[in-house]
Design a protein around this motif. Sequence first.
Motif, PDB file in Angstrom:
ATOM      1  N   ASN A  89       0.863  -1.175   0.000  1.00  0.00           N
ATOM      2  CA  ASN A  89       0.000   0.000   0.000  1.00  0.00           C
ATOM      3  C   ASN A  89       0.901   1.226   0.000  1.00  0.00           C
ATOM      4  O   ASN A  89       1.569   1.518   0.978  1.00  0.00           O
ATOM      5  CB  ASN A  89      -0.883  -0.027   1.246  1.00  0.00           C
TER       6      ASN A  89
ATOM      7  N   LEU B 203       0.538   4.149   2.780  1.00  0.00           N
ATOM      8  CA  LEU B 203       0.932   3.746   4.131  1.00  0.00           C
ATOM      9  C   LEU B 203       2.419   3.418   4.179  1.00  0.00           C
ATOM     10  O   LEU B 203       3.078   3.640   5.185  1.00  0.00           O
ATOM     11  CB  LEU B 203       0.110   2.530   4.572  1.00  0.00           C
TER      12      LEU B 203
ATOM     13  N   SER C 259       3.885   6.545  22.864  1.00  0.00           N
ATOM     14  CA  SER C 259       2.948   5.480  22.491  1.00  0.00           C
ATOM     15  C   SER C 259       2.501   5.638  21.041  1.00  0.00           C
ATOM     16  O   SER C 259       2.065   4.681  20.416  1.00  0.00           O
ATOM     17  CB  SER C 259       1.754   5.460  23.432  1.00  0.00           C
ATOM     18  N   MET C 260       2.651   6.865  20.484  1.00  0.00           N
ATOM     19  CA  MET C 260       2.338   7.040  19.064  1.00  0.00           C
ATOM     20  C   MET C 260       3.449   6.490  18.187  1.00  0.00           C
ATOM     21  O   MET C 260       3.209   6.099  17.044  1.00  0.00           O
ATOM     22  CB  MET C 260       2.182   8.536  18.736  1.00  0.00           C
TER      23      MET C 260
ATOM     24  N   VAL D 282       5.016   3.839  17.987  1.00  0.00           N
ATOM     25  CA  VAL D 282       4.931   2.465  17.513  1.00  0.00           C
ATOM     26  C   VAL D 282       4.155   2.380  16.201  1.00  0.00           C
ATOM     27  O   VAL D 282       4.371   1.473  15.408  1.00  0.00           O
ATOM     28  CB  VAL D 282       4.311   1.570  18.595  1.00  0.00           C
ATOM     29  N   TYR D 283       3.281   3.372  15.929  1.00  0.00           N
ATOM     30  CA  TYR D 283       2.507   3.307  14.685  1.00  0.00           C
ATOM     31  C   TYR D 283       3.405   3.401  13.466  1.00  0.00           C
ATOM     32  O   TYR D 283       3.107   2.775  12.444  1.00  0.00           O
ATOM     33  CB  TYR D 283       1.453   4.416  14.639  1.00  0.00           C
TER      34      TYR D 283
ATOM     35  N   MET E  50       4.578  -0.080  12.996  1.00  0.00           N
ATOM     36  CA  MET E  50       3.496  -1.018  12.658  1.00  0.00           C
ATOM     37  C   MET E  50       2.978  -0.786  11.243  1.00  0.00           C
ATOM     38  O   MET E  50       2.803  -1.731  10.475  1.00  0.00           O
ATOM     39  CB  MET E  50       2.346  -0.872  13.645  1.00  0.00           C
ATOM     40  N   ILE E  51       2.727   0.497  10.913  1.00  0.00           N
ATOM     41  CA  ILE E  51       2.174   0.794   9.585  1.00  0.00           C
ATOM     42  C   ILE E  51       3.187   0.443   8.512  1.00  0.00           C
ATOM     43  O   ILE E  51       2.854  -0.200   7.513  1.00  0.00           O
ATOM     44  CB  ILE E  51       1.759   2.277   9.518  1.00  0.00           C
TER      45      ILE E  51
ATOM     46  N   TRP F 299       3.445  -3.356   8.146  1.00  0.00           N
ATOM     47  CA  TRP F 299       2.274  -3.969   7.520  1.00  0.00           C
ATOM     48  C   TRP F 299       2.220  -3.640   6.033  1.00  0.00           C
ATOM     49  O   TRP F 299       1.960  -4.504   5.196  1.00  0.00           O
ATOM     50  CB  TRP F 299       1.006  -3.498   8.216  1.00  0.00           C
TER      51      TRP F 299
ATOM     52  N   LEU G 257       6.139  -7.948   8.709  1.00  0.00           N
ATOM     53  CA  LEU G 257       4.939  -8.045   9.534  1.00  0.00           C
ATOM     54  C   LEU G 257       5.305  -8.593  10.910  1.00  0.00           C
ATOM     55  O   LEU G 257       4.857  -8.065  11.942  1.00  0.00           O
ATOM     56  CB  LEU G 257       3.919  -8.949   8.849  1.00  0.00           C
TER      57      LEU G 257
ATOM     58  N   ILE H  46       4.771  -6.722  14.444  1.00  0.00           N
ATOM     59  CA  ILE H  46       3.973  -7.298  15.532  1.00  0.00           C
ATOM     60  C   ILE H  46       4.799  -7.391  16.809  1.00  0.00           C
ATOM     61  O   ILE H  46       4.330  -7.051  17.896  1.00  0.00           O
ATOM     62  CB  ILE H  46       3.434  -8.672  15.082  1.00  0.00           C
TER      63      ILE H  46
ATOM     64  N   SER I 154       5.062  -3.915  18.352  1.00  0.00           N
ATOM     65  CA  SER I 154       3.877  -3.402  19.047  1.00  0.00           C
ATOM     66  C   SER I 154       3.709  -4.116  20.380  1.00  0.00           C
ATOM     67  O   SER I 154       3.441  -3.469  21.398  1.00  0.00           O
ATOM     68  CB  SER I 154       2.645  -3.577  18.180  1.00  0.00           C
ATOM     69  N   ALA I 155       3.901  -5.442  20.411  1.00  0.00           N
ATOM     70  CA  ALA I 155       3.738  -6.159  21.670  1.00  0.00           C
ATOM     71  C   ALA I 155       4.771  -5.680  22.696  1.00  0.00           C
ATOM     72  O   ALA I 155       4.453  -5.452  23.864  1.00  0.00           O
ATOM     73  CB  ALA I 155       3.890  -7.650  21.432  1.00  0.00           C
TER      74      ALA I 155
ATOM     75  N   ILE J 196       3.882  -2.061  24.017  1.00  0.00           N
ATOM     76  CA  ILE J 196       2.747  -2.067  24.932  1.00  0.00           C
ATOM     77  C   ILE J 196       3.173  -2.631  26.280  1.00  0.00           C
ATOM     78  O   ILE J 196       2.871  -2.069  27.338  1.00  0.00           O
ATOM     79  CB  ILE J 196       1.611  -2.931  24.337  1.00  0.00           C
TER      80      ILE J 196
END
Lengths: 165, 342
Positions: free
Chosen positions: B73, B76, B127-128, B130-131, B134-135, B138, B146, B150, B153-154, B157
């Motif tokens: 994509n 993204l 905390s932002m 990580v996006y 992640m994005i 992905w 991927l 993952i 993110s884990a 958190i």
Amino acid sequence: MILNLFYFLAFLSVICSFMVVTARNPVHSVLYLIITFFTIGCQYLILNAQFLAAVHIIVYAGAIMVLFLYVIMLLNLNQTTEVHKSNYAKFAAAIASGLLLLVMVSSLKGADLLSNALPQNSQVGLIENLGKILFNSFLLPFELSAILFLAAMVGAVLIGKNEVK
Amino acid sequence: MLAFIIYKFILVLIVFLISLGIAAYSTYGERKIAAFLQDRMGPSKAGPYGLLQPIADGVKMFMKEEIIPDVSNKWLFILGPCIAMFTACMTGVVIPWGRPLIIGGETYALQITDINIGILYVFGVVSMGVYGIMIGGWASNNKYSLLGAIRASAQMISYEVAMGMSIIALVMTTGTISLSEIAAQQDHGMWNVIKQPLGFLIFITCAFAECNRAPFDLPECETELVGGYHTEYSSMKLGFYLFAEYINMFISSAVISTLYFGGYNMPFINELGLANNVLSILGVVFLFAKIIFFIFFFMWIRWTLPRFRYDQLMDLGWKKLIPLSIFNILLTGAIMIAKDLL
């Protein structure tokens, strides 16, 4: 100025939450939902509730949505594998959410909207005042909600635990 | 009003440029320290002592071919590194870089904005972050990317929880969550690391995990995941990811110095009887000395400890650091009550 900002943010959050529902790709839905949370966080800032805004961003956008994204990425959902619900389920969902909307709108009806429209100078959202209010006037509901969270956490751990026999 | 905007604008520009500059020279420092610890020379060809190496690297990054995988994509894919870089640069605005300068009767705070929820702001931005990973991971549409996303993110958190709890104990002793007040309190009193040694240990461990630095760099673990979340990235988009990591390291060093090591303060500096502006410039120098020490510490750890296994990482986060930080909160509360009673 503040009112225009409010309208802009409200417009954004409505558009984005609409996109959450209509987007075909679940990952896009989640990303739109994150933007929605941001706009709502900004609304809190307009109300001078900085603590609430920060916590809102940290908890919703920073933690819950990361886990959502995590699950969706792991499941690798896309258009071809999307589960098609039966018409009954769609009908029931429409009625249930319609009722929820009704409850929310009716709760607004009694509220005195005009006098509290823009409490920009309200200091109640600052962390000291919020803490004092929570631990004095609302101690019991506060502690009860803590117990509710604890129960939810224990339940989640119990469900997630591997059965050892 | 205009003067205020210009002064803030200059301050933002300086902090931004310093972040970039320190991040660029951290890459050089990283190689030199790795070389020193492994008994090698390190970069030495570009300029005297290899000092022009970061510039050469930057030119190389820009000149490389830019590849966007066909199946990914596209939007993204580009958004990922942008978010990583953006969130890395955002934290610098709440850090107090020094005590206020007084020029011609006007006070100029050496902090871009003094919001009274400073620590929470830092948490929100972290905390932002990580996006971005992640994005990007992905959108690469690659299984290794991927998996890296993952893992990231884990990990973020899990360690955010312990980090937040270690901060709660600090907030209990300082009684404020504004970074400028925490820094100012340590001017007269002790540094917070003496009051909160356990909290500091938990915080710095979590900071390593949040920055994806070794020994917690599992999202980009090259032995298992090729390159982790940035496997498909090339050219300056890859550069952004790597650069964001170094900026994060700089910012977290600054946050650690401010929260636990006195920020811009130095013991006994007030007894010297220096003028205010001299003190404030010295304060900036002290803060940067502390920051550079912590950046060195980050690198030192990286080239000393081997990487954790993933289950060990989760074990450490959930079963050791979180109970330990709750214990720290209880201990802090007990000591505070005991002090009140005595």
